[in-house]
Design an enzyme around this catalytic site. Structure first.
Site, PDB file in Angstrom:
ATOM      1  N   ASP A 299      -5.597  -0.178  -9.444  1.00  0.00           N
ATOM      2  CA  ASP A 299      -6.666   0.756  -9.828  1.00  0.00           C
ATOM      3  C   ASP A 299      -7.186   0.489 -11.243  1.00  0.00           C
ATOM      4  OD1 ASP A 299      -6.449   2.008  -7.391  1.00  0.00           O
ATOM      5  OD2 ASP A 299      -5.182   3.632  -8.120  1.00  0.00           O
TER       6      ASP A 299
ATOM      7  N   LYS B  30     -11.579  -1.271  -1.613  1.00  0.00           N
ATOM      8  CA  LYS B  30     -11.477   0.006  -2.341  1.00  0.00           C
ATOM      9  C   LYS B  30     -12.793   0.783  -2.155  1.00  0.00           C
ATOM     10  CE  LYS B  30      -7.291  -0.382  -3.825  1.00  0.00           C
ATOM     11  NZ  LYS B  30      -6.260   0.504  -3.274  1.00  0.00           N
TER      12      LYS B  30
ATOM     13  N   SER C  43       0.835  -1.202   0.000  1.00  0.00           N
ATOM     14  CA  SER C  43       0.000   0.000   0.000  1.00  0.00           C
ATOM     15  C   SER C  43       0.866   1.247   0.000  1.00  0.00           C
ATOM     16  CB  SER C  43      -0.928   0.016   1.220  1.00  0.00           C
ATOM     17  OG  SER C  43      -1.498   1.315   1.353  1.00  0.00           O
TER      18      SER C  43
ATOM     19  N   ARG D  26     -14.620  -4.057  -5.166  1.00  0.00           N
ATOM     20  CA  ARG D  26     -14.584  -4.041  -6.642  1.00  0.00           C
ATOM     21  C   ARG D  26     -14.653  -5.429  -7.257  1.00  0.00           C
ATOM     22  NH1 ARG D  26     -10.489   1.117  -7.485  1.00  0.00           N
ATOM     23  NH2 ARG D  26     -12.126   2.689  -7.299  1.00  0.00           N
TER      24      ARG D  26
HETATM   25  C1  S3P Z   1      -2.847   5.340  -3.939  1.00  0.00           C
HETATM   26  C2  S3P Z   1      -2.499   4.064  -3.593  1.00  0.00           C
HETATM   27  C3  S3P Z   1      -3.363   2.913  -3.870  1.00  0.00           C
HETATM   28  C4  S3P Z   1      -4.391   3.236  -4.930  1.00  0.00           C
HETATM   29  C5  S3P Z   1      -5.098   4.526  -4.657  1.00  0.00           C
HETATM   30  C6  S3P Z   1      -4.100   5.662  -4.630  1.00  0.00           C
HETATM   31  C7  S3P Z   1      -1.925   6.432  -3.586  1.00  0.00           C
HETATM   32  O1  S3P Z   1      -4.052   2.572  -2.683  1.00  0.00           O
HETATM   33  O2  S3P Z   1      -5.325   2.191  -5.035  1.00  0.00           O
HETATM   34  O3  S3P Z   1      -6.049   4.782  -5.661  1.00  0.00           O
HETATM   35  O4  S3P Z   1      -2.134   7.577  -4.042  1.00  0.00           O
HETATM   36  O5  S3P Z   1      -0.957   6.174  -2.849  1.00  0.00           O
HETATM   37  P1  S3P Z   1      -3.407   1.622  -1.556  1.00  0.00           P
HETATM   38  O6  S3P Z   1      -2.281   2.328  -0.930  1.00  0.00           O
HETATM   39  O7  S3P Z   1      -4.533   1.382  -0.584  1.00  0.00           O
HETATM   40  O8  S3P Z   1      -2.993   0.379  -2.278  1.00  0.00           O
END
Ligand code: S3P
Length: 430
Positions: free
Chosen positions: A317, A344, A169, A348
């Site tokens: 995403d 999410k 993440s 999803r």
């Molecule tokens: C993001 C990280 C991802 C992604 C989100 C944006 C970011 O989430 O799915 O749309 O800007 O760091 P996660 O950190 O929960 O994987």
């Protein structure tokens, strides 16, 4: 609001997409705690990034949009590492997981208490993943049922930690780094799987003492950032919808300009090329440490394939739009190791499956993925976005390939990341 989307034989033209959502959040937050003004060009027009600005305003950080050469430029008046003020009211992160999770890292080291919440979707999303590293740095955080927003963050003196991410993440990595920036000593974040590295790059751009190694970041606490001019590349996750649309519409030739091509975000292009896509990268340059270039996409015979392992995290995403592609590809698509999809903006795995089934597509869901047989055809249908921007846009692209006009219900949610989506689609779909 509902949108009618009619079948299209081609996508043609030269288009741009909004500024990258991930990078926009980071530039605004880092600009706020940097000393002096940052001028941010091409800041995302999406509602999520406006939520970040609203939260920062609640913390006393002023911003304005000014016109420069016909373009709107965001100016953040940064107040330095100790410049935030206690908010008078609860902060509202809207639909934005990035806002609440990353900002919490900054809030955890303030000399005041902040309450922050979000919309009906955000209050169901897990926050323990950021509470764990922050509390081991010395923060005190209360959450609804121990894990959901609203969060009550009692700012404290923090100490650096050496933290290994249990789930891939970038939001958790970024939250820990933003806390580490104001903590005593060094913070190290290790990630078993590479995730987007925009926070690390932006921290380096603004003057932090940071070392970026493969799957490991070291950051010295106590540094002072300096505001600067920053250009946000176009959002490859927004471009993804038009890329796939151009690949599957029979006579397409589309150029998307100034797209962010950071290697931690371009797995989508590698996967699509591996399935047979004709995508060219043109005019690549580096700006503020981020790669930017134009994409040229032509109709291609798509084979389909398997998305699994570390690649899944890199395209998390883009799974909704890859699923749409999978159904009409020759061999179909299998997605594995995607349990994160369940937490999410919607679950999803379920919202993709429900939309595809309404359009007559056969598929199986698993606990952490999808199995979609190929060579299927979309039947015209009415699809609900379920309040999820990427579901609204993915099924709008499926509609282009359907056997009649489709209705996308609650389509306005696309504005969370891409307010111009339907206008742009109408310009390029023939
Ligand atoms: C993001 C990280 C991802 C992604 C989100 C944006 C970011 O989430 O799915 O749309 O800007 O760091 P996660 O950190 O929960 O994987």
């Amino acid at each position: 609001m509902h949108e009618q989307v009619s079948p299209a034989a081609a996508l043609h033209g030269v288009v741009s997409v909004p500024g990258d959502k991930s990078i926009s959040h980071r530039y605004a937050m880092l600009g706020a705690i940097a000393q002096g003004d940052s001028r941010i060009y091409n800041y995302s027009s999406g509602a999520d990034c406006q939520s970040t600005l609203a939260c920062l305003a609640g913390l006393g950080i002023l911003h304005e949009f000014v016109e420069q050469d016909g373009r709107s430029v965001l100016i953040i008046h940064g107040k330095g590492s100790n410049g935030l003020q206690p908010p008078a009211a609860m902060l509202d992160a809207g639909n934005s997981g990035s806002t609440i999770r990353m900002l919490s890292g900054i809030l955890a080291r303030q000399p005041f208490t902040t309450r922050i919440t979000g919309d009906d979707s955000l209050v169901k999303r897990p926050m323990r993943r950021i509470m764990t590293p922050l509390t081991s740095m010395g923060a005190q955080i209360e959450a609804s049922n121990g894990q959901f927003p609203p969060l009550m963050i009692h700012g404290s003196h923090l100490r650096g930690i050496d933290y290994t991410l249990p789930v891939p993440s970038a939001q958790v990595k970024s939250c820990t780094l933003l806390a580490g920036l104001g903590a005593a000593g060094e913070t190290i974040v290790r990630e078993p799987v590479t995730t987007r590295d925009h926070t690390e790059i932006a921290l380096r751009e603004l003057g932090a003492d940071i070392a970026i190694e493969p799957r490991l970041v070291r950051l010295k606490g106590g540094g002072q950032l300096a505001g600067k001019d920053l250009i946000v590349p176009g959002d490859i996750s927004a471009a993804a919808f038009f890329i796939v649309a151009a690949l599957i519409a029979p006579e397409s030739d589309l150029i998307i300009t100034n797209v962010g091509l950071n290697p931690t975000r371009t797995a989508l292009l590698d996967i699509l090329r591996g399935m047979g896509a004709a995508i060219k990268l043109l005019h690549i340059e580096q700006i503020n440490g981020e790669l930017i270039g134009n994409l040229e996409i032509k109709t291609s015979a798509m084979r389909g394939g398997v998305v699994e392992g570390p690649a899944t995290a890199s395209v998390i995403d883009e799974i909704p739009i890859l699923a749409v592609l999978g159904a009409v590809s020759k061999e179909g698509l299998i997605v594995r190791n995607a349990a994160e999809l369940r937490v999410k903006e919607t679950d999803r795995i379920e919202t993709i499956a429900a939309g595809l089934r309404r359009m007559g597509i056969r598929l199986e869901t698993t606990q952490d993925g999808l199995e979609i047989p190929g060579s299927q055809k979309f039947r015209a249908a009415e699809i609900d976005s379920c309040g999820d921007h990427r579901i609204a846009m993915a099924f709008s692209i499926a509609a282009l390939a359907a056997d009649g006009p489709c209705t996308i219900r609650n389509a306005e949610v696309a504005s969370v990341s891409f307010p111009e989506f339907y206008r742009t689609l109408r310009e390029i779909a023939r």
